[in-house]
Design an enzyme around this catalytic site. Structure first.
Site, PDB file in Angstrom:
ATOM      1  N   GLY A 128      38.533  41.245  32.043  1.00 28.91           N
ATOM      2  CA  GLY A 128      37.095  41.443  31.978  1.00 28.91           C
ATOM      3  C   GLY A 128      36.468  41.022  33.290  1.00 28.91           C
ATOM      4  N   GLN A 133      30.182  38.691  39.558  1.00 30.40           N
ATOM      5  CA  GLN A 133      31.464  38.206  40.105  1.00 30.40           C
ATOM      6  C   GLN A 133      31.955  39.046  41.274  1.00 30.40           C
ATOM      7  OE1 GLN A 133      33.383  37.981  36.005  1.00 30.40           O
ATOM      8  NE2 GLN A 133      34.463  36.370  37.108  1.00 30.40           N
ATOM      9  N   CYS A 176      39.131  32.560  34.227  1.00 32.68           N
ATOM     10  CA  CYS A 176      38.022  33.309  34.825  1.00 32.68           C
ATOM     11  C   CYS A 176      38.421  33.682  36.240  1.00 32.68           C
ATOM     12  CB  CYS A 176      36.757  32.450  34.838  1.00 32.68           C
ATOM     13  SG  CYS A 176      35.348  33.259  35.613  1.00 32.68           S
ATOM     14  N   LEU A 177      38.181  34.936  36.631  1.00 36.30           N
ATOM     15  CA  LEU A 177      38.588  35.382  37.968  1.00 36.30           C
ATOM     16  C   LEU A 177      37.843  34.618  39.069  1.00 36.30           C
ATOM     17  CD1 LEU A 177      38.923  39.228  37.408  1.00 36.30           C
ATOM     18  CD2 LEU A 177      40.737  37.506  37.484  1.00 36.30           C
ATOM     19  N   HIS A 218      32.348  35.816  27.157  1.00 33.49           N
ATOM     20  CA  HIS A 218      32.610  35.214  28.462  1.00 33.49           C
ATOM     21  C   HIS A 218      31.834  35.976  29.557  1.00 33.49           C
ATOM     22  CE1 HIS A 218      35.321  33.228  31.517  1.00 33.49           C
ATOM     23  NE2 HIS A 218      34.870  34.260  32.213  1.00 33.49           N
ATOM     24  N   GLU A 219      31.927  37.313  29.518  1.00 37.95           N
ATOM     25  CA  GLU A 219      31.244  38.123  30.539  1.00 37.95           C
ATOM     26  C   GLU A 219      29.727  38.089  30.347  1.00 37.95           C
ATOM     27  OE1 GLU A 219      33.151  38.698  32.800  1.00 37.95           O
ATOM     28  OE2 GLU A 219      35.066  38.647  31.753  1.00 37.95           O
ATOM     29  N   HIS A 222      28.309  35.221  32.057  1.00 31.82           N
ATOM     30  CA  HIS A 222      28.143  35.443  33.498  1.00 31.82           C
ATOM     31  C   HIS A 222      26.794  36.107  33.782  1.00 31.82           C
ATOM     32  CE1 HIS A 222      31.831  34.209  35.466  1.00 31.82           C
ATOM     33  NE2 HIS A 222      32.588  34.857  34.597  1.00 31.82           N
TER      34      HIS A 222
HETATM   35 CO    CO Z   1      34.627  34.791  34.230  1.00 25.13          CO
END
Ligand code: CO
Length: 289
Positions: A128, A133, A176-177, A218-219, A222
């Site tokens: 995701g 991000q 998380c990226l 989660h997204e 963000h």
């Molecule tokens: Co993340």
């Protein structure tokens, strides 16, 4: 969201999907999960079991906002500019805490951004990714629980809102990226109800459970400037504190600037307020910033 989530539960979930889709299927205008959640019937892996008839709490905040603020929130074409190839923005870059504007132009530029977001998501083993991000502060997320191009379903949500969340919550190990190599448990509602637009601008509603509900939340965080450690308990946070500090140091070395936030100066009261959002009517958002 990072790849750790694509462990065994993903495989069983992906196996349920009857269709294989082409890499360009982000253009497809419908959402793959029926509102009844029936396509997730076989998703029985714990802890992300499908929850049926679970009580829901109203978590919508959008209705309280005035018309004028919504107009101000719209992204201009400049807000949607991006450079190829995209790069992942890492904590503690302030871009991750910035306000994300709503999208009103469902055009070729948006398709290209989505296409590139999927590219970098797969390259970095993510399942995701949200637009902030990759340095674009707009209300956009993409995800694919299978985490592989050509497998599972590619999902694009524009201007998403989560208007209901189940009172039942689950802990799950998230990555998380924007926090490479960091994984820790986060508690979130097991099921949610979402209102969004697809890549063509068509509005739809969908109920999510299991891994898709986890990735979405989660997204979605963000898009509100909330990061996954904001929702961790003090005990869990302690297990990743040194890694967060290393990222802060890395940012300072790379930019020559002081880190805009510090986990050691993190205010417990604020974090608790954020983490408890599911039980309240108001999602922590920009009004408090
Ligand atoms: Co993340």
């Amino acid at each position: 969201m990072a790849a750790r989530l694509s462990a065994s539960p993903v495989l069983s979930y992906a196996a349920l999907l009857s269709r294989r889709v082409a890499a360009t299927c982000f253009r497809r205008p419908f959402f793959p999960f029926p509102s009844s959640g029936i396509s997730l019937r076989g998703f029985s892996s714990q802890p992300l079991a499908l929850v049926r008839d679970s009580p829901f709490t109203d978590v919508s905040v959008q209705a309280r906002r005035g018309r004028s603020s919504q107009v101000e929130d719209l992204a201009s074409s400049a807000d949607l500019c991006f450079e190829s190839p995209l790069k992942i923005v890492e904590y503690p870059d302030p871009i991750l805490r910035a306000r994300n504007k709503r999208i009103s132009a469902f055009d070729e530029n948006l398709r290209k951004l989505v296409d590139e977001m999927f590219d970098i998501m797969y390259k970095t083993d993510g399942i995701g990714l949200s637009a902030p991000q990759v340095g674009v502060n707009v209300q956009l997320m993409v995800f694919n629980p299978a985490g592989e191009r050509g497998e599972g379903e590619e999902i694009v949500l524009v201007n998403p809102k989560m208007y209901k969340a189940s009172t039942r919550t689950l802990f799950y190990n998230e990555g998380c990226l924007s926090f490479p190599g960091i994984y820790a448990d986060v508690e979130r509602p097991a099921s949610i109800k979402v209102d969004a637009r697809d890549i063509n601008g068509a509005r739809f509603r969908v109920n999510l459970s299991g891994l898709p509900a986890r990735i979405f939340q989660h997204e979605f965080d963000h898009l509100q400037g909330i990061l996954f450690f904001d929702r961790m308990t003090e005990d869990v946070l302690e297990t990743i504190r040194s890694q967060l500090k290393l990222l802060e140091k890395k940012y300072e070395n790379a930019t020559g600037l002081e880190s805009p936030e510090s986990i050691d100066k993190n205010i417990t009261g604020q974090r608790k307020e954020i983490a408890g959002f599911a039980q309240r009517k108001e999602i922590t958002g920009f009004a408090r910033r």
